[in-house]
Design a protein around this motif. Sequence first.
Motif, PDB file in Angstrom:
ATOM      1  N   THR A 159       3.571  -2.674  17.350  1.00  0.00           N
ATOM      2  CA  THR A 159       4.814  -3.400  17.549  1.00  0.00           C
ATOM      3  C   THR A 159       5.389  -3.204  18.929  1.00  0.00           C
ATOM      4  OG1 THR A 159       6.103  -1.545  16.739  1.00  0.00           O
ATOM      5  CG2 THR A 159       5.378  -3.172  15.116  1.00  0.00           C
ATOM      6  N   GLY A 160       4.941  -2.166  19.654  1.00  0.00           N
ATOM      7  CA  GLY A 160       5.493  -1.888  20.970  1.00  0.00           C
ATOM      8  C   GLY A 160       6.790  -1.121  20.906  1.00  0.00           C
ATOM      9  N   SER A 161       7.216  -0.676  19.739  1.00  0.00           N
ATOM     10  CA  SER A 161       8.415   0.132  19.616  1.00  0.00           C
ATOM     11  C   SER A 161       8.034   1.585  19.511  1.00  0.00           C
ATOM     12  CB  SER A 161       9.202  -0.288  18.371  1.00  0.00           C
ATOM     13  OG  SER A 161       8.472   0.021  17.220  1.00  0.00           O
ATOM     14  N   SER A 162       9.043   2.473  19.526  1.00  0.00           N
ATOM     15  CA  SER A 162       8.761   3.899  19.501  1.00  0.00           C
ATOM     16  C   SER A 162       8.421   4.391  18.115  1.00  0.00           C
ATOM     17  CB  SER A 162       9.966   4.673  20.041  1.00  0.00           C
ATOM     18  OG  SER A 162      11.098   4.421  19.243  1.00  0.00           O
ATOM     19  N   ALA A 163       8.558   3.562  17.095  1.00  0.00           N
ATOM     20  CA  ALA A 163       8.169   3.957  15.748  1.00  0.00           C
ATOM     21  C   ALA A 163       7.350   2.842  15.147  1.00  0.00           C
ATOM     22  CB  ALA A 163       9.407   4.212  14.889  1.00  0.00           C
ATOM     23  N   THR A 164       6.119   3.149  14.709  1.00  0.00           N
ATOM     24  CA  THR A 164       5.245   2.133  14.147  1.00  0.00           C
ATOM     25  C   THR A 164       4.865   2.514  12.739  1.00  0.00           C
ATOM     26  OG1 THR A 164       3.321   3.234  15.072  1.00  0.00           O
ATOM     27  CG2 THR A 164       4.287   1.476  16.377  1.00  0.00           C
ATOM     28  N   ALA A 165       4.768   1.517  11.863  1.00  0.00           N
ATOM     29  CA  ALA A 165       4.401   1.778  10.481  1.00  0.00           C
ATOM     30  C   ALA A 165       2.898   1.821  10.345  1.00  0.00           C
ATOM     31  CB  ALA A 165       4.974   0.680   9.577  1.00  0.00           C
ATOM     32  N   SER A 166       2.374   2.718   9.502  1.00  0.00           N
ATOM     33  CA  SER A 166       0.934   2.803   9.288  1.00  0.00           C
ATOM     34  C   SER A 166       0.500   1.718   8.328  1.00  0.00           C
ATOM     35  CB  SER A 166       0.570   4.181   8.721  1.00  0.00           C
ATOM     36  OG  SER A 166       1.265   4.421   7.533  1.00  0.00           O
ATOM     37  N   SER A 167      -0.771   1.228   8.490  1.00  0.00           N
ATOM     38  CA  SER A 167      -1.317   0.191   7.642  1.00  0.00           C
ATOM     39  C   SER A 167      -2.813   0.303   7.611  1.00  0.00           C
ATOM     40  CB  SER A 167      -0.857  -1.178   8.150  1.00  0.00           C
ATOM     41  OG  SER A 167      -1.099  -1.287   9.518  1.00  0.00           O
ATOM     42  N   SER A 168      -3.567  -0.728   7.089  1.00  0.00           N
ATOM     43  CA  SER A 168      -4.947  -0.435   6.740  1.00  0.00           C
ATOM     44  C   SER A 168      -6.017  -1.438   7.095  1.00  0.00           C
ATOM     45  CB  SER A 168      -5.019  -0.201   5.231  1.00  0.00           C
ATOM     46  OG  SER A 168      -4.617  -1.356   4.552  1.00  0.00           O
ATOM     47  N   THR A 169      -5.752  -2.591   7.686  1.00  0.00           N
ATOM     48  CA  THR A 169      -6.816  -3.540   7.971  1.00  0.00           C
ATOM     49  C   THR A 169      -6.863  -3.873   9.439  1.00  0.00           C
ATOM     50  OG1 THR A 169      -5.340  -5.376   7.521  1.00  0.00           O
ATOM     51  CG2 THR A 169      -6.711  -4.610   5.693  1.00  0.00           C
TER      52      THR A 169
ATOM     53  N   ARG B 201       5.889   7.534  13.855  1.00  0.00           N
ATOM     54  CA  ARG B 201       5.477   6.641  12.767  1.00  0.00           C
ATOM     55  C   ARG B 201       6.524   6.610  11.662  1.00  0.00           C
ATOM     56  NH1 ARG B 201       0.122   8.519  10.820  1.00  0.00           N
ATOM     57  NH2 ARG B 201       1.295   9.978   9.510  1.00  0.00           N
ATOM     58  N   ILE B 202       6.946   5.411  11.295  1.00  0.00           N
ATOM     59  CA  ILE B 202       7.835   5.232  10.151  1.00  0.00           C
ATOM     60  C   ILE B 202       6.995   5.326   8.884  1.00  0.00           C
ATOM     61  CG2 ILE B 202       9.381   3.647   8.952  1.00  0.00           C
ATOM     62  CD1 ILE B 202       9.987   2.378  11.680  1.00  0.00           C
ATOM     63  N   GLU B 203       7.336   6.238   8.014  1.00  0.00           N
ATOM     64  CA  GLU B 203       6.593   6.423   6.767  1.00  0.00           C
ATOM     65  C   GLU B 203       7.188   5.526   5.688  1.00  0.00           C
ATOM     66  OE1 GLU B 203       3.945   7.980   6.834  1.00  0.00           O
ATOM     67  OE2 GLU B 203       4.093   9.341   8.531  1.00  0.00           O
ATOM     68  N   VAL B 204       6.382   4.598   5.197  1.00  0.00           N
ATOM     69  CA  VAL B 204       6.866   3.678   4.170  1.00  0.00           C
ATOM     70  C   VAL B 204       6.655   4.246   2.771  1.00  0.00           C
ATOM     71  CG1 VAL B 204       6.544   1.656   5.615  1.00  0.00           C
ATOM     72  CG2 VAL B 204       4.655   2.436   4.181  1.00  0.00           C
ATOM     73  N   LEU B 205       5.878   5.320   2.680  1.00  0.00           N
ATOM     74  CA  LEU B 205       5.640   5.982   1.398  1.00  0.00           C
ATOM     75  C   LEU B 205       6.162   7.417   1.463  1.00  0.00           C
ATOM     76  CD1 LEU B 205       1.971   4.766   0.761  1.00  0.00           C
ATOM     77  CD2 LEU B 205       4.078   3.779  -0.162  1.00  0.00           C
TER      78      LEU B 205
END
Length: 237
Positions: free
Chosen positions: A10-20, A194-198
């Motif tokens: 995203t280019g921000s200082s916090a990015t969410a983790s994902s899988s594909t 990293r923003i943790e969504v879980l």
Amino acid sequence: MTSTNSGSSTGSSATASSSTSSTSATSVTSSHTSQTSAPSSGLSSPSLPPPSDIHRVLLLLDIQVAMLSPPPVGVPQSQTVHANLKHILEHARSANPPPLIIHVRNNGDVGDPDEPDAPGWQLIFPPLPGELIIDKRKNNAFAGTTLASVIPTHAEIVVAGFQTDYSIRATCSAALGRGNEVLLIRGAHATYDRIEVLHGGGITPAWRIEQDIEAELEEAGVHILDMKDLPGIFMDR
């Protein structure tokens, strides 16, 4: 900036983790090619030594303007990492014999900071004659590119760049799977918070992610070195 979601972060200082991963689109361009030109689908490269003569490679992953811009666009420790990367490249270029130096440039999606021809897409360190540029769209720099045809499996690969939990992890793992010896330099790779969504949410700081990936890769067989080891990294041994 690659991620495991759309091929770019995203280019921000916090990015969410994902899988594909994203669809691959790759080119190899000569070091004489202008960085301001969008990558082509053709192949042109400087004359390379025969594979039997390539014993060591410096693989610079996604060292582009967006990654080393001031936060939040760039990584949190952008100034420190920039200085370390510059030092590594200077050592490699002055080595006798020098390693094969490959600049891997990520082609982000439309609107990403590293979208081709965007200011953030440009390489931080302009390649010199004899150095390669390889364009990629996936985290694994070997996937959908000509990198595997350039780097022989007997070569030692010194890896530096971005992002630790995406391109660094995926490319180091792929190189190990090919049988290459892989060296990763601590302080010469980085990522974002990293923003943790879980697991209750929250933010995992970049330094923690970097340490965790180093431990994971070291267990898999990657040699983790420090900047103080730099004087001997590109020497014959």
